[in-house]
Design an enzyme around this catalytic site. Structure first.
Site, PDB file in Angstrom:
ATOM      1  N   HIS A  68      46.532  47.800  21.161  1.00 46.42           N
ATOM      2  CA  HIS A  68      47.267  48.713  20.281  1.00 46.42           C
ATOM      3  C   HIS A  68      47.232  48.246  18.842  1.00 46.42           C
ATOM      4  CE1 HIS A  68      48.877  49.256  24.339  1.00 46.42           C
ATOM      5  NE2 HIS A  68      48.854  50.512  24.012  1.00 46.42           N
ATOM      6  N   HIS A  96      44.984  51.979  36.948  1.00 47.35           N
ATOM      7  CA  HIS A  96      45.402  51.372  35.679  1.00 47.35           C
ATOM      8  C   HIS A  96      46.732  51.970  35.251  1.00 47.35           C
ATOM      9  CE1 HIS A  96      45.625  50.243  31.508  1.00 47.35           C
ATOM     10  NE2 HIS A  96      45.642  51.519  31.158  1.00 47.35           N
ATOM     11  N   SER A 154      37.561  53.406  28.107  1.00 42.72           N
ATOM     12  CA  SER A 154      37.015  53.996  26.886  1.00 42.72           C
ATOM     13  C   SER A 154      36.556  52.916  25.916  1.00 42.72           C
ATOM     14  CB  SER A 154      38.056  54.885  26.217  1.00 42.72           C
ATOM     15  OG  SER A 154      39.221  54.158  25.946  1.00 42.72           O
ATOM     16  N   ILE A 171      39.066  48.917  30.498  1.00 45.55           N
ATOM     17  CA  ILE A 171      39.884  49.970  31.106  1.00 45.55           C
ATOM     18  C   ILE A 171      39.170  51.318  31.095  1.00 45.55           C
ATOM     19  CG2 ILE A 171      42.193  51.012  31.095  1.00 45.55           C
ATOM     20  CD1 ILE A 171      42.025  47.949  31.666  1.00 45.55           C
ATOM     21  N   ASN A 189      58.183  64.224  27.009  1.00 46.51           N
ATOM     22  CA  ASN A 189      57.110  63.455  26.382  1.00 46.51           C
ATOM     23  C   ASN A 189      57.374  63.232  24.898  1.00 46.51           C
ATOM     24  OD1 ASN A 189      55.393  62.709  28.422  1.00 46.51           O
ATOM     25  ND2 ASN A 189      54.429  64.723  28.491  1.00 46.51           N
ATOM     26  N   TRP A 239      51.345  65.109  32.140  1.00 49.06           N
ATOM     27  CA  TRP A 239      50.922  65.408  30.772  1.00 49.06           C
ATOM     28  C   TRP A 239      50.391  66.837  30.645  1.00 49.06           C
ATOM     29  CZ3 TRP A 239      48.304  60.008  29.648  1.00 49.06           C
ATOM     30  CH2 TRP A 239      49.327  59.062  29.521  1.00 49.06           C
ATOM     31  N   GLU A 261      56.653  57.293  34.182  1.00 46.80           N
ATOM     32  CA  GLU A 261      57.435  58.233  33.369  1.00 46.80           C
ATOM     33  C   GLU A 261      57.739  59.532  34.090  1.00 46.80           C
ATOM     34  OE1 GLU A 261      54.534  58.450  30.080  1.00 46.80           O
ATOM     35  OE2 GLU A 261      54.679  60.600  30.311  1.00 46.80           O
ATOM     36  N   LYS A 282      52.966  67.737  10.420  1.00 47.79           N
ATOM     37  CA  LYS A 282      52.048  66.622  10.688  1.00 47.79           C
ATOM     38  C   LYS A 282      51.142  66.373   9.490  1.00 47.79           C
ATOM     39  CE  LYS A 282      47.879  65.621  13.315  1.00 47.79           C
ATOM     40  NZ  LYS A 282      48.238  64.364  13.967  1.00 47.79           N
ATOM     41  N   CYS A 293      51.214  64.826  17.700  1.00 49.32           N
ATOM     42  CA  CYS A 293      51.439  65.970  18.574  1.00 49.32           C
ATOM     43  C   CYS A 293      50.475  65.891  19.742  1.00 49.32           C
ATOM     44  CB  CYS A 293      51.182  67.269  17.810  1.00 49.32           C
ATOM     45  SG  CYS A 293      52.243  67.444  16.371  1.00 49.32           S
TER      46      CYS A 293
HETATM   47  N1  GLN Z   1      40.591  55.159  31.082  1.00 43.31           N
HETATM   48  C1  GLN Z   1      41.412  55.496  29.977  1.00 43.31           C
HETATM   49  C2  GLN Z   1      40.890  54.861  28.704  1.00 43.31           C
HETATM   50  O1  GLN Z   1      40.377  53.788  28.769  1.00 43.31           O
HETATM   51  C3  GLN Z   1      42.838  55.049  30.207  1.00 43.31           C
HETATM   52  C4  GLN Z   1      43.749  55.453  29.080  1.00 43.31           C
HETATM   53  C5  GLN Z   1      45.210  55.184  29.335  1.00 43.31           C
HETATM   54  O2  GLN Z   1      45.581  54.495  30.218  1.00 43.31           O
HETATM   55  N2  GLN Z   1      46.062  55.733  28.540  1.00 43.31           N
HETATM   56  O3  GLN Z   1      40.994  55.387  27.638  1.00 43.31           O
HETATM   57 ZN    ZN Z   2      46.288  52.496  29.469  1.00 43.16          ZN
END
Ligand code: GLN
Ligand code: ZN
Length: 771
Positions: free
Chosen positions: A702, A649, A441, A439, A124, A569, A613, A19, A524
């Site tokens: 993203h 979500h 964060s 969502i 994963n 996870w 998943e 990495k 990772c």
């Molecule tokens: N609540 C999380 C965030 O906003 C959701 C992250 C996710 O769905 N991967 O970071």
């Molecule tokens: Zn998400």
């Protein structure tokens, strides 16, 4: 003597050397020579480890080192480079491909987006998806595999080369530009495998492992029919072929597989031990049977005695034609448990990572061949550790057991139906039409990371840390109010990761220091280890969320990670069904949800990005999984009053095929990723009428790109064509933790403006102003 081998080792290195070297190379801090040095050192260490397996017990190492499990980014992309099957859109010649060009395909460049990435079966790990079009050709490619073989031979190692098989390589790809059936490319592809295999044989390689995990999937008949002719073509020119299957039961294909003209078959006996008998019965006298008993997907010390009992009849029948191995490549396991100095001795004694699994294989082979007495100490030690684990009070929590036993159907159901609930919620929430939210964060700035790290290293006192996090929450609340969002969040500054954060606070979870596993390329992940009954000792999020709520008159959403994701996870205990562990997590979350509600946080989001998943590989197993995963979510979420609003979500996957289960979660509101597919997901809502409220993402988080207001208005309008305005929310695709404030400020300002603009248009057309 029975054989002993592994299907592959982790390539990242015990300290994630790959990495760090890759990232330096990409930042141009080191050159290709330095990077190749790191790669070589990692390979050499892995080969040495295979040769030294069991050395501490005075045993012979594994018979052959596996060569070809190394990849600079991804083994599927590397295989395409071997067979000259790179996507034409990049214009690279596989024959003189350098690492810059290789990484351009993996990561994209100015001219072309990267290859698509998707999950390798149900792991994963993410591979790069091959692109097959009518113009696809195969030809000469890189010499990397041959060079690595020479490298290993020069060190004196007997070599088993490994390649992704031709059927799997084709099957995992996507058809583009109107190609009707990628199976039609098989003859051209086989010509290149002939070349590769012939050359390996000329190099003096005795065995080649050809991975065909596709046999564990629901395979169309044409693909099954292609197998025998393909291997009839390859076998005569190749070294002895060990055809490996893994990740599932392949006994329905036993007749086909046994009849293939290959020198051996490999079975995943960790996932599907029951298939062994089907294969041993009438097993061809000219073939090796490689028994993958040591689990490549988990972290637990292996039950040596159990495997010995399983394999003894097979060994009696096959003798030295039986090989002992890992179930799949150890790519999916962390590297070395002996590096876990922070875990207590008791817990560490239960663990086996990649290095330890090599020893287990060597010991098992010795026991099969020379009897248990020849490795008595290792067997006794293992038996002691397993017995201690089984009876440890740290695993068994009577409170959890009692609660689990007391769960009723009513506990997995809200008190009232959606219509009643939403009316009660709207009575106090008084949200406008098309309410806006995020969502969870907000940007994880350098400042936040420094505070968390400082606290962890005890350089920051508890008080300083608390104040630093509170300052972040204040900032997040102020900003959200200034954007004009309707439902706010506290921003998740205190969370390193949405699973690890909770793993640190729940009983029954352990966090490793170095238990890294490659996710893709240089990325990772460090999944927590669930070793015991999951229990919530005290609320985990209430302080932060309640503080955030105290700062504003707008509703603040509490944020939790759902049971399916907490499970998916993590490394999960192997001594009880996944379903049971999921329900234990659900019980813990249920208490957390109630604590939030009691503290006045009455909008609560339970994220389930990994629900999709977790689906089993075979469709016949889907219903059972979805059933308990949905039940776990409902156990977690359903204890609240009617006027408490539950959100969920989802992201990272396509959800078309599980929409009924998503609806069955009965969350009041779902936010779901849609932007990257340009709202393609919404097509699914033509056929399936989603009953509750929904926020398809209108901002692709993203990418650093800030979407324009008009663009988001267009996406909202597109959603309105399928979803009634009264049930539609406006939100980004996912959390904003990877973005900068400089991007988030204009993006969310534009998002709320877009919502207001569409509201105004709706009002002009006679829609009421409130939902
Ligand atoms: N609540 C999380 C965030 O906003 C959701 C992250 C996710 O769905 N991967 O970071
Ligand atoms: Zn998400």
């Amino acid at each position: 003597m029975a054989g002993a081998h592994v299907l592959g080792l982790p390539r990242i290195g015990a300290h994630r050397e790959l990495k760090f070297a890759l990232e330096k190379f990409w930042r141009k801090e080191i050159d290709e020579t330095a990077l190749t040095h790191t790669g070589r050192a990692l390979r050499h260490a892995n080969w040495q480890a295979q040769r030294e397996a069991g050395a501490a017990a005075g045993l012979d190492g594994l018979d052959r080192v596996t060569v070809g499990d190394f990849a600079w980014y991804d083994h599927v992309l590397s295989t395409l480079a071997h067979v000259g099957g790179l996507p034409a859109r990049f214009g690279f010649d596989a024959q003189d491909l350098d690492l810059d060009a290789y990484f351009a395909m993996a990561r994209g460049n100015a001219a072309q987006p990267a290859l698509e990435m998707t999950k390798w079966f149900d792991t994963n790990y993410h591979y790069l998806v091959p692109e097959y079009s009518p113009a696809t050709t195969f030809g000469e490619g890189v010499n990397w595999l041959f060079d690595e073989v020479s490298e290993a031979q020069a060190l004196g190692h007997p070599v088993k080369a490994v390649l992704v098989g031709p059927l799997t390589l084709l099957y995992l790809g996507k058809e583009k530009d109107g190609l009707a059936d990628r199976l039609t490319l098989l003859p051209a592809l086989l010509a290149q495998y002939e070349r590769l295999l012939g050359r390996l044989r000329a190099q003096g390689v005795a065995w080649v492992q050809i991975d065909e995990p596709l046999f564990a999937l629901d395979l169309p008949a044409a693909w099954l029919a292609a197998a025998a002719p393909a291997y009839r073509r390859l076998a005569p020119l190749a070294p002895r072929i060990l055809l490996t299957t893994y990740f599932g039961d392949v006994s329905e294909h036993a007749a086909l597989l046994k009849a293939l003209p290959v020198a051996g078959l490999h079975l995943d006996l960790a996932r599907a031990p029951q298939q062994l008998a089907t294969f041993v019965d009438g097993y061809p006298a000219d073939k090796v049977l490689s028994c993958g008993v040591v689990d490549g997907r988990n972290v637990w010390r292996h039950d040596l005695a159990g495997s010995l009992a399983l394999l003894a009849p097979a060994h009696a029948a096959l003798g030295d034609r039986l090989w002992v191995g890992s179930s799949c490549s150890l790519l999916h396991a962390p590297v070395d448990a002996s590096l876990e100095t922070q875990l207590d001795d008791e817990l560490r004694a239960w663990l086996a990572f990649g290095r330890q699994k090599l020893d287990e294989i060597a010991v098992l082979r010795q026991a099969l061949t020379h009897g248990v007495a020849s490795v008595q100490a290792a067997f006794d030690d293992t038996a002691r550790a397993l017995a201690a684990r089984r009876s440890s009070p740290r695993i068994h929590n009577p409170v959890v057991r009692r609660k689990l036993a007391g769960l009723s159907e009513a506990d997995a159901r809200r008190r009232s139906d959606y219509a009643t609930r939403i009316a009660a919620q709207q009575a106090w929430l008084k949200l406008p039409l098309l309410p806006t939210t995020t969502i969870g964060s907000f940007p994880q700035t350098a400042e936040i990371r420094a505070a968390r790290a400082g606290f962890k290293r005890k350089q920051l006192t508890h008080l300083d840390y608390l104040e630093a996090m509170r300052a972040q929450i204040r900032l997040a609340i102020e900003k959200q109010e200034s954007y004009g969002l309707d439902v706010l969040v506290h921003g998740e500054a205190e969370r390193n990761d949405m699973v690890e954060y909770f793993g640190e606070l729940l009983w029954g979870y352990a966090i490793t220091e170095n238990g890294w596993v490659q996710s893709y390329g240089s990325r990772c992940v460090k999944p927590p280890v669930i070793y015991g009954d999951v229990y919530l000792p005290e609320p985990m999020t209430v302080t932060w969320s309640a503080y955030a709520q105290s700062l504003t008159s707008k509703p603040v959403k509490g944020m939790l990670t759902g049971p399916a994701t907490m499970l998916q996870w993590a490394f999960v205990r192997d001594d009880q069904p996944r379903e049971r562990t999921a329900l234990q997590i659900a019980l813990a979350l249920r208490d957390e949800v109630l604590a939030l509600e009691k503290a006045g946080v009455r909008v609560i989001q339970i994220d389930e990005p990994a629900l999709r998943e977790g689906l089993p590989l075979r469709r016949r197993d889907w219903a059972e999984y979805l059933d308990w995963a949905v039940r776990a979510f409902k156990v977690a979420s359903c204890a609240v009053a009617d006027d408490t609003q539950i959100h969920t979500h989802m992201c990272y996957s396509e959800f078309h095929d599980i929409l009924p289960s998503i609806a069955a979660l009965d969350a009041d509101v779902i936010s779901i990723e849609t932007t990257r597919s340009d709202m393609e997901l919404l097509d699914a809502f033509e056929a399936f009428d989603y009953p509750n409220e929904i926020g398809p993402g209108v901002y692709d988080i993203h990418s650093p790109r800030v979407p324009a207001q008009a663009e988001m208005e267009r996406l909202i309008e597109a959603a309105l064509a399928r979803i009634p305005a009264q049930r539609l929310w406006v939100n980004p695709d996912c959390g904003l933790k990877t973005r900068d404030w400089a991007q988030v400020d204009p993006a969310l300002t534009a998002m709320t403006a877009a919502a207001r603009a569409v509201r105004a248009r709706l009002a002009a057309h006679g829609q009421p102003a409130a939902a």
